[in-house]
Design an enzyme around this catalytic site. Structure first.
Site, PDB file in Angstrom:
ATOM      1  N   SER A  81       0.763  -1.403   0.144  1.00  0.00           N
ATOM      2  CA  SER A  81      -0.070   0.058   0.100  1.00  0.00           C
ATOM      3  C   SER A  81       0.772   1.312   0.029  1.00  0.00           C
ATOM      4  O   SER A  81       2.011   1.245   0.491  1.00  0.00           O
ATOM      5  CB  SER A  81      -0.713   0.222   1.201  1.00  0.00           C
ATOM      6  N   PRO A  82       0.520   2.378  -0.440  1.00  0.00           N
ATOM      7  CA  PRO A  82       1.062   3.689  -0.325  1.00  0.00           C
ATOM      8  C   PRO A  82       1.095   4.056   0.985  1.00  0.00           C
ATOM      9  O   PRO A  82      -0.172   4.220   1.514  1.00  0.00           O
ATOM     10  CB  PRO A  82       0.084   4.611  -1.324  1.00  0.00           C
ATOM     11  N   GLN A 133       1.258   6.907  -6.799  1.00  0.00           N
ATOM     12  CA  GLN A 133       0.000   7.561  -6.537  1.00  0.00           C
ATOM     13  C   GLN A 133       0.209   8.935  -6.640  1.00  0.00           C
ATOM     14  O   GLN A 133       1.009   9.642  -5.801  1.00  0.00           O
ATOM     15  CB  GLN A 133      -0.508   7.001  -5.303  1.00  0.00           C
ATOM     16  N   TYR A 165      -8.793  14.420   0.487  1.00  0.00           N
ATOM     17  CA  TYR A 165      -7.718  15.354  -0.474  1.00  0.00           C
ATOM     18  C   TYR A 165      -8.725  16.130  -1.430  1.00  0.00           C
ATOM     19  O   TYR A 165      -9.886  15.961  -1.583  1.00  0.00           O
ATOM     20  CB  TYR A 165      -6.629  14.442  -0.843  1.00  0.00           C
ATOM     21  N   ARG A 188      -8.016   5.721  -6.407  1.00  0.00           N
ATOM     22  CA  ARG A 188      -8.418   5.338  -5.347  1.00  0.00           C
ATOM     23  C   ARG A 188      -9.653   6.275  -4.695  1.00  0.00           C
ATOM     24  O   ARG A 188      -9.472   7.173  -4.941  1.00  0.00           O
ATOM     25  CB  ARG A 188      -7.088   5.614  -4.088  1.00  0.00           C
ATOM     26  N   GLY A 204      -0.811  -2.662   3.993  1.00  0.00           N
ATOM     27  CA  GLY A 204      -0.119  -1.856   4.646  1.00  0.00           C
ATOM     28  C   GLY A 204       0.791  -1.916   5.564  1.00  0.00           C
ATOM     29  O   GLY A 204       2.053  -2.102   5.341  1.00  0.00           O
ATOM     30  N   ARG A 205       0.285  -1.567   6.859  1.00  0.00           N
ATOM     31  CA  ARG A 205       1.019  -1.712   8.053  1.00  0.00           C
ATOM     32  C   ARG A 205       2.055  -2.839   7.982  1.00  0.00           C
ATOM     33  O   ARG A 205       3.169  -2.916   8.726  1.00  0.00           O
ATOM     34  CB  ARG A 205       0.261  -1.330   9.432  1.00  0.00           C
TER      35      ARG A 205
END
Length: 773
Positions: A422-423, A500, A581, A629, A723-724
């Site tokens: 993941s970004p 991204q 965003y 996304r 991700g994490r």
């Protein structure tokens, strides 16, 4: 104690038995308004685990119950002429009437007074004469209604209509799910045998199909005749039957999910369906009732008073009830949305059915039926290789690899696995330029077995950054630095790398993540723009409502960043239109209150994001894919983007040129109330993939190979972003593969083969130890 049980179902009878076993001096009366052999329903399903609990509590009744069980190990799925069969599930069934008669006999042996055909009065009528009133008065509990202010029941009536029938057609080989497509829509049956010559046959359908058939206006026999015609190919000439002694037995109903905030009121306590219900598709309603009876009986003999016993009873049983209700909710929602999945290949549909409640995972299914799962994995890998234009292996001696290691092709980009890094923001850029930190960080993760690595959101301008530490693609030195990184990835790994691209909008000009997430800078802040002049929070600066001229200017910046990303060597780009965003602020009504052509309707709110995507797609190479996304749920109900609206959002982006929808959720408003849990955002990907027919990527609290393989094998997503876990383990994919027994060498960097071999030996040794235990 003097005890009265209101209701003579399994809960009331078994509680009376359990209390008598602990102290024979209790005076216990069970009151039931129906006859002793009246019952709603046909068969009861219990697991081996529940049988063991019954045996520990009362070996006598457990033995008589066990002697009357029909056992099966298989689950069968029939769709048209296709049949899928999996084994190792360990179920048993008994006729509900037979179960009640056995419990009645045992209760009488122990001295319980049973009163049938006796109208149950109000709980208030019994409270003064009895020390304890057990309200086991079922789904439509009068006691629950009487003390509603105390119990605070939450009753959720679900969509599907169902009718509980029986048949002498036996299904001795399996718990069978049958799906038939009719002129009015899909109708399905849950069928299982419970004695030598009788089976339960529950017929279910969606409201639209129910109305189209006119079931509500049919007589009992008309309804049964219609169902017999629908399932004639499966009934072997046998008829369907209703309960002759109980008028409700033939009624179509909708399942009510019941949960109460409290289960007791002074000396009154709820039990069984009166307290909580679990959908019949996981067969746990009787389990909850019987095990709750055991629990309360134990506590009443270990605690000093009723209040203490009730408090612990609620705390202990609530955890189990919520766990089972969660599984039951997942299961019933699968059936409510089953038409979403009926286009799937029978192998994948069967996997989706088996794992619908999330109680059965990929590796758990391997333990239950390794042969079937191996065949399913072979099917998945074969389909994946065909879709990627690769030859399909036909060596039967080669164990199939798990779905997470299946190849995937998007336009001309070929991925070696379905796992994506993941970004994730690093906050280590200097003046927008990536540094050696980014080279080592992303380089390590590209070596770790993932098919695709995303770099963090890369911003289109200095003012488009979230923080001063965020990277960009708006200066020549940025392009050079990113090219150094992509060259390393391409020269030293088999992974692909994606950029991204986004603009922070009203969430910009904030601290580095570890210095105060989303908090504005103490100094050096820059001007903010957003769809509307609404601050991210009361602590953040109010942005200006972006003008048409600024929209054009920023749109040009997105295009320039896309061109730079191509020259920098990225294999794919993603437009960030999520998480509050700039582009997300247009899409969500919580941040867009414009009154021009860019606000109001979804079409208007999507206008600018679609303009940007089309402009980027026009300059991005045809052979390279693009993704978008989105936030599929604002988590604020109908006031924000909903999962229903997200399907339309995804379709619009796909029509504008997006090859992949990266399905995230939330982070669009501080008022959001997300519902967390493992894989908690995957259902949004599932809907978009299977209702809109789009290619999706699932994200959100996915941290085990089991999660990834379950998501992919069930067709809930095409790619899985982790991700994490990749922050703490760059080699997460390879390590998870080792844990599940994957022993394919190509994914490992050659200098690390010695470490790979040791990891495999240790993993095999650990598996052997666990197996022996």
């Amino acid at each position: 104690m003097r005890i009265v049980c209101l209701g003579g179902g399994p809960a009331g009878l078994y509680f009376a038995i359990s209390m008598k076993l602990r102290d024979s001096s209790h005076e216990i009366t069970v009151i039931e308004r129906n006859k002793a052999d009246d019952t709603f329903g046909w068969g009861v399903v219990l697991s081996d685990e529940t049988l063991d609990n019954l045996a520990a509590n009362d070996p006598v009744s457990a033995e008589t119950i066990r002697a009357n069980f029909a056992y099966w190990d298989d689950i069968a799925l029939l769709v048209g002429q296709e049949k899928q069969l999996s084994s190792g599930h360990g179920f048993c069934g008994i006729g509900r009437k037979k179960l009640l008669l056995l419990l009645q006999e045992r209760a009488r042996e122990l001295g319980v007074e049973l009163k049938f055909e006796t109208e149950v009065g109000s709980a208030e009528d019994y409270r003064k004469d009895y020390d304890l009133v057990v309200a086991a008065d079922g789904l439509n509990s009068r006691t629950r209604t009487l003390y509603a202010d105390t119990f605070k029941p939450d009753i959720d009536v679900r969509k599907c209509h169902f009718v509980w029938l029986g048949t002498h057609q036996t299904f001795s080989d399996a718990f069978t799910f049958i799906f038939e497509k009719t002129e009015h829509g899909w109708v399905w049956a849950h069928a299982y045998q419970f004695d030598d010559d009788t089976a339960t046959f529950i017929v279910e359908c969606m409201p639209e199909t129910f109305e189209a058939f006119g079931f509500a206006d049919m007589s009992q026999q008309e309804s049964i005749k219609t169902c017999e015609e629908i399932f004639k190919d499966h009934l072997g000439g046998h008829s369907l039957m209703t309960n002759a002694n109980h008028i409700r037995g033939s009624a179509w109903i909708q399942f009510p999910r019941v949960l109460c905030e409290k289960w007791s009121h002074e000396n009154v306590v709820l039990m069984g369906d009166a307290a909580a219900t679990a959908h019949f598709s996981i067969g746990s309603g009787s389990k909850l009732a019987l095990e709750s009876a055991i629990s309360l009986a134990d506590l009443l003999h270990s605690e000093p008073d009723l209040a203490s016993a009730f408090a612990i009873y609620e705390d202990q049983r609530r955890l189990e009830v919520l766990r089972l209700q969660s599984a039951a909710r997942n299961s019933l929602e699968w059936f409510e949305n089953v038409e979403r999945y009926l286009h799937l290949d029978p192998v994948q549909l069967n996997y989706s059915l088996l794992t619908r409640s999330q109680r059965i995972s990929h590796e758990n299914l391997r333990e239950r039926d390794p042969k079937w799962l191996a065949s399913a994995e072979s099917w998945f890998m074969g389909e994946a290789r065909k879709d990627a234009g690769l030859p399909v292996a036909d060596n039967e001696n080669t164990p199939p690899r798990a779905p997470m290691f299946a190849p995937f092709k998007l336009r001309e980009m070929e991925l070696k696995s379905r796992i994506v890094v993941s970004p994730m923001a690093q906050y280590k850029a200097v003046d927008g330029c990536p540094t050696d930190w980014h080279l080592t960080h992303y380089g390590e993760r590209a070596k770790g077995g993932a098919g695709l690595v995303y770099v963090e959101m890369t911003c289109v301008s200095p003012e488009g950054r979230i923080t001063p530490g965020c990277p960009g693609l708006y200066a020549p030195e940025h392009e050079t630095a990113w090219r150094r990184l992509t060259d390393f990835v391409h020269e030293n790994t088999d992974a692909k790398i994606a950029c991204q691209i986004g603009h922070s909008g009203r969430k910009g000009s904030t601290n580095l993540g570890w210095e105060g997430m989303d908090l504005p800078l103490e100094d050096g802040n820059w001007d903010l723009v957003s769809a509307s002049a609404i601050p991210w929070s009361s602590r953040n600066a109010t942005p200006r409502e972006i003008t048409r001229a600024e929209m054009d200017q920023i749109g040009d910046q997105f295009v320039a960043s896309a061109e730079m990303a191509d020259r920098a060597g990225f294999d794919m780009i993603e437009l960030h239109a999520a998480h509050g965003y700039l582009l997300s602020s247009f899409i969500s009504p919580v941040s867009n209150v414009r009154t021009d052509d860019y606000g109001g309707s979804l079409e208007n709110r999507m206008r600018y994001p679609l303009e940007v995507l089309r402009a980027m797609r026009a300059v991005w190479p045809e052979e390279k894919p693009m993704s978008v996304r989105i936030s599929a749920n604002d988590w604020v109900g109908e006031d924000g983007v909903t999962p229903d609206e997200a399907i339309e959002i995804a379709r619009m982006f796909a029509d504008a040129g997006a090859d992949l929808i990266d399905v995230s959720a939330g982070q669009t408003t501080v008022d959001a109330k997300p519902v967390y849990g493992r894989m908690f955002q995957t259902p949004f990907s599932d809907r978009i993939r299977n209702e809109a027919g789009l290619t999706t990527m699932a994200v959100g609290n996915i941290f085990e190979a089991d999660h990834a393989n379950s998501i992919l094998m069930a067709g809930r997503a095409d790619l899985v972003a982790v991700g994490r876990p990749h922050l703490t383990d760059p080699y997460w994919t390879l390590h998870e593969g080792a844990k599940i027994g994957d022993r394919a060498a190509p994914d490992w960097p050659l200098p690390y083969l010695a470490g790979r071999d040791q990891l495999w030996r240790l993993a095999d040794k650990n598996a052997e130890t666990v197996g022996k235990v």
